[in-house]
Enzyme design. Sequence first.
Site, PDB file in Angstrom:
ATOM      1  CG  LEU C 256      -4.723   4.406   1.830  1.00  0.00           C
ATOM      2  CD1 LEU C 256      -5.137   3.668   3.083  1.00  0.00           C
ATOM      3  CD2 LEU C 256      -5.498   3.907   0.626  1.00  0.00           C
ATOM      4  CG  ASP C 257      -1.085   3.116   1.802  1.00  0.00           C
ATOM      5  OD1 ASP C 257      -1.139   2.636   2.935  1.00  0.00           O
ATOM      6  OD2 ASP C 257      -1.610   2.582   0.816  1.00  0.00           O
ATOM      7  CG  ASP C 258       0.733  11.219   2.614  1.00  0.00           C
ATOM      8  OD1 ASP C 258       1.547  11.223   1.664  1.00  0.00           O
ATOM      9  OD2 ASP C 258       0.509  12.208   3.345  1.00  0.00           O
TER      10      ASP C 258
END
Lengths: 313, 313, 313, 313
Positions: C256-258
Amino acid sequence: MSARETPAGCRFELVYHPTLFFREIQTAAVKSTAILLISCPDQKGLVAAIADFLYRHNGNILHADQHQDSELGLFLMRIEWDLSGFSLDIARFGAHFAAVADRFQMAWRLALSNQRPRVVIFVSKYDHCLIDLLYRHQSGELACDISLIISNHEENRRLAEFYGVPYHYLPLAKENKAEVEQTQQTLLAQHGIDLIVLARYMQVLSAEFTAGYPQRIINIHHSFLPAFLGAKPYHRAFERGVKLIGATSHYVTEILDDGPIIEQDVIRISHRDALEDLIHKGRDLEKIVLSRAVRWHVENRILLYANKTVIFD
Amino acid sequence: MSARETPAGCRFELVYHPTLFFREIQTAAVKSTAILLISCPDQKGLVAAIADFLYRHNGNILHADQHQDSELGLFLMRIEWDLSGFSLDIARFGAHFAAVADRFQMAWRLALSNQRPRVVIFVSKYDHCLIDLLYRHQSGELACDISLIISNHEENRRLAEFYGVPYHYLPLAKENKAEVEQTQQTLLAQHGIDLIVLARYMQVLSAEFTAGYPQRIINIHHSFLPAFLGAKPYHRAFERGVKLIGATSHYVTEILDDGPIIEQDVIRISHRDALEDLIHKGRDLEKIVLSRAVRWHVENRILLYANKTVIFD
Amino acid sequence: MSARETPAGCRFELVYHPTLFFREIQTAAVKSTAILLISCPDQKGLVAAIADFLYRHNGNILHADQHQDSELGLFLMRIEWDLSGFSLDIARFGAHFAAVADRFQMAWRLALSNQRPRVVIFVSKYDHCLIDLLYRHQSGELACDISLIISNHEENRRLAEFYGVPYHYLPLAKENKAEVEQTQQTLLAQHGIDLIVLARYMQVLSAEFTAGYPQRIINIHHSFLPAFLGAKPYHRAFERGVKLIGATSHYVTEILDDGPIIEQDVIRISHRDALEDLIHKGRDLEKIVLSRAVRWHVENRILLYANKTVIFD
Amino acid sequence: MSARETPAGCRFELVYHPTLFFREIQTAAVKSTAILLISCPDQKGLVAAIADFLYRHNGNILHADQHQDSELGLFLMRIEWDLSGFSLDIARFGAHFAAVADRFQMAWRLALSNQRPRVVIFVSKYDHCLIDLLYRHQSGELACDISLIISNHEENRRLAEFYGVPYHYLPLAKENKAEVEQTQQTLLAQHGIDLIVLARYMQVLSAEFTAGYPQRIINIHHSFLPAFLGAKPYHRAFERGVKLIGATSHYVTEILDDGPIIEQDVIRISHRDALEDLIHKGRDLEKIVLSRAVRWHVENRILLYANKTVIFD
């Protein structure tokens, strides 16, 4: 209601709008706040007198902002309070406040948050500012009514219909400009318009028209004023080889692109950007810079003096 | 070494500096890179010819950047390669490259990274840009030698001594301007100066002086050009009520504040900022905008055409 | 077409999309440009070989940009040329280019400007990014087709219809997520979708879904990543008392969000801004930051390595 | 002087500094202004009471700024007035103001503009923030005295001497940290230090040390907090592939990089920037972001609540 003389040498521009004021009063019954805008010579006891007046009538101050120009000896204030519990009949505010206003030679204006200004948008074929204003209005960012759209082109009618705003097509030619302006003014009067927004209208309004709406016409100019005033600013910015392009929202006065600046912003460009890229990048600036100006105006956050704006944001 | 004609209608400004070139050659023995700057009419086969030339002489390309102006039909390139392993005697680069250059009508210039340009800083009493340049130079940000400082005031001598840079005090009056400029030019010649930096010098150089150093004088102007060109830009920005102030670094030409813009930046101001605040805020801009221009110049990252800069950063 | 091994230790992410490639070929008849994206170990002779290949087939280079990562020994290039006059059958480009590609162990991809990527927009109730993308697409800023919109809400159907884009309402609940993703994937396959844009979709895609579209899902996250990753970033920014808020567009990976960051921007806030003001101000950021990412992607300007993006703009 | 309880649930952080206050009183004879900072539960009549108190004692208000947090029911104010003509003995301000303060449960603090805070700068080898602060101080931008510099390196002594500031070299090792902090505290006491500025000091202060100077230690962290807190933020920003880097000035608390944020700013980077470029670009940010925080602090423009700063600029 009273509008006093200003200190010598200072153009004083807080204007009395009787129609605006009385319409506000009629709808002040619902829950709302009041906003008082004041300009006057700076003197001791000013803040105490204003704050005391509100306190005596049980006004709960929500926001207050002030500015002093020490060179001109000028005091400017925006003060907002909750009307629930306020013990004065707001329709008779002027009569009660007169003693304070007279003592300090105030020019002042009262606005009510539940009285939404009526706005007309003037637009040409360019639609980016128009669509941005309509969207922001719909999503609740702009505390006004968009009463109508006036255009010298038919292109944006479908968009207006999508947002449910009446669209008036008034084609313009050199010969009929005076006539068209007459029609425009009639429409404005019929709709009780408080603010005219030139959303890339691309037409110069006549001095007569402009004079009829002092501090009530906002324009977006696609340059960082005073650089590149007049026509084709992107072309000239491109030729000059600037490294940033800008946009400026300002009140319209009789002198082209010379009115008080409300907001400006810039974006970086480079040698890789063709003229077309400047125009594309500039669109995003124009939208943001115009919408901020409209928002501040309809929220009664702008005061004027010495051809400059004070933004109480 | 060859400087060819440019496409019609395009002011072509890649200048031949024989002294710069030959000094470079003498010090090219130590490990270094070479930078080739090229301008020419855009044609098929250009990149292939240049890349092939370097490859045939075992040049390892480290950076390459190019720009095409399709309207003017112009090709611009900056290409940098490692000299270790390069099989050509760099002192005879021109002789070998002539065939390629002639075929494509190139104007070109070679620079060597280990040949540091010699810089003079002109300064008045204002010291913020001077101290910034001296600090950046000392900390290794500027790949040049600061050979001397020339000032019409004594104030900055102590600072110059702290950084170990010779300081020449040449007081200026209306009567002696021509004489002083003569002395300045003598000093510049003695030190083999490649670049003149006007770090808030506050004096207008004569057209004769300027003509002697084409694209070799960088000025910092404390406005967002072309707004507020000429004197007292902060005062005029304050009066106009702009919402952003700017700074512009540019090459000096014979027309005041009209030379090619190298870099610009802005900072936000509001009605709370007095004139003095503009001056304070502007200082930070001026330092950054001037130092970027100097850095790009001494790293041979700037090409010029049509009175505009291309920055290969 | 060939996809070679990359230097050890470097995650190499230029991906072979056969469907994309072949569809491009079929429509390559009309006037257009070709864009070649290359990643390979940095070696002498690379640029010469590529430029020579294009020159031999009469390709007129319009733009070229390259980047070398000296630490990883990696070379990246984007080169665009005019197909009119190009002497190769572009449908057989791979066969001809193979010799060059093999020699330098290139991973490469060819795109044609007249082959517009097919895009799906995933959206929730929030409409600001959706309307912005639809407007930019209509005004010609985005060189793609917006083939369909998928939403877990009905709210945006009217907007989709205004712009003439098919709208698929797929309501989501915890129980039916896998099933809905199956339906979504079927729709994507039917429309030959090349790019998925999550325009404030507010749902986390499953790892299986994500894995099916490597570097082909772009998300907008409403914070300056890696600050405030995960849920409610504006709330957490408000609590932390930051002075700037940001937005980040990135490719979606399983974490996530990486994923690799494509673009970021920020806007200033102050203690005067309530949480609601952060959300309003953030909207303008989100729109701009997402649309830039989509534009760069559809113009084939993004290369990836080491979980980072190279933007050839 | 009185420090009252705050509304439940609100960490209240306006701290009583008796030594600061009394020193101010002794030097209040010369022409100056007074600044009153107030925090209290929001109530009707607050502004009226404060303004009336100043008016009754003939105080001419020069600036006033206030903030209400409606969620927490909190009122914050900064009010500055001219002391010439003020009819109260400013040394006995507290005694007279007590009635107002008690009535509204105010926490308050008085500062006098002619009482310059005494500042120590802690620094390591890095000199860019140090030189910037010294320069700004000398040029009149910072209304404080820089009483001494403490460093764990000898490198910056010559710079300190140039600006005439005592330089204390206190070498640090793991074993002697407690001892060194003891020496530092003795020095601070001897010089009557009001504010500690960590200008890239690169050492973590002990919790005991920190606890002794609440809201009186300002640090510059070279990232956009809360991203990349802790060590080596530029390295981690580089690895993550962010498109902007930032700097944050904040008050130091016992938790690392968690104190109230005073100021933040960012600068754009791209794939062309190596780690070293990030460090160079970041320096300019660090200088500006730290100096703004110091200026606001010494001008008594910062109020704290709920681990956030209110900046009355």
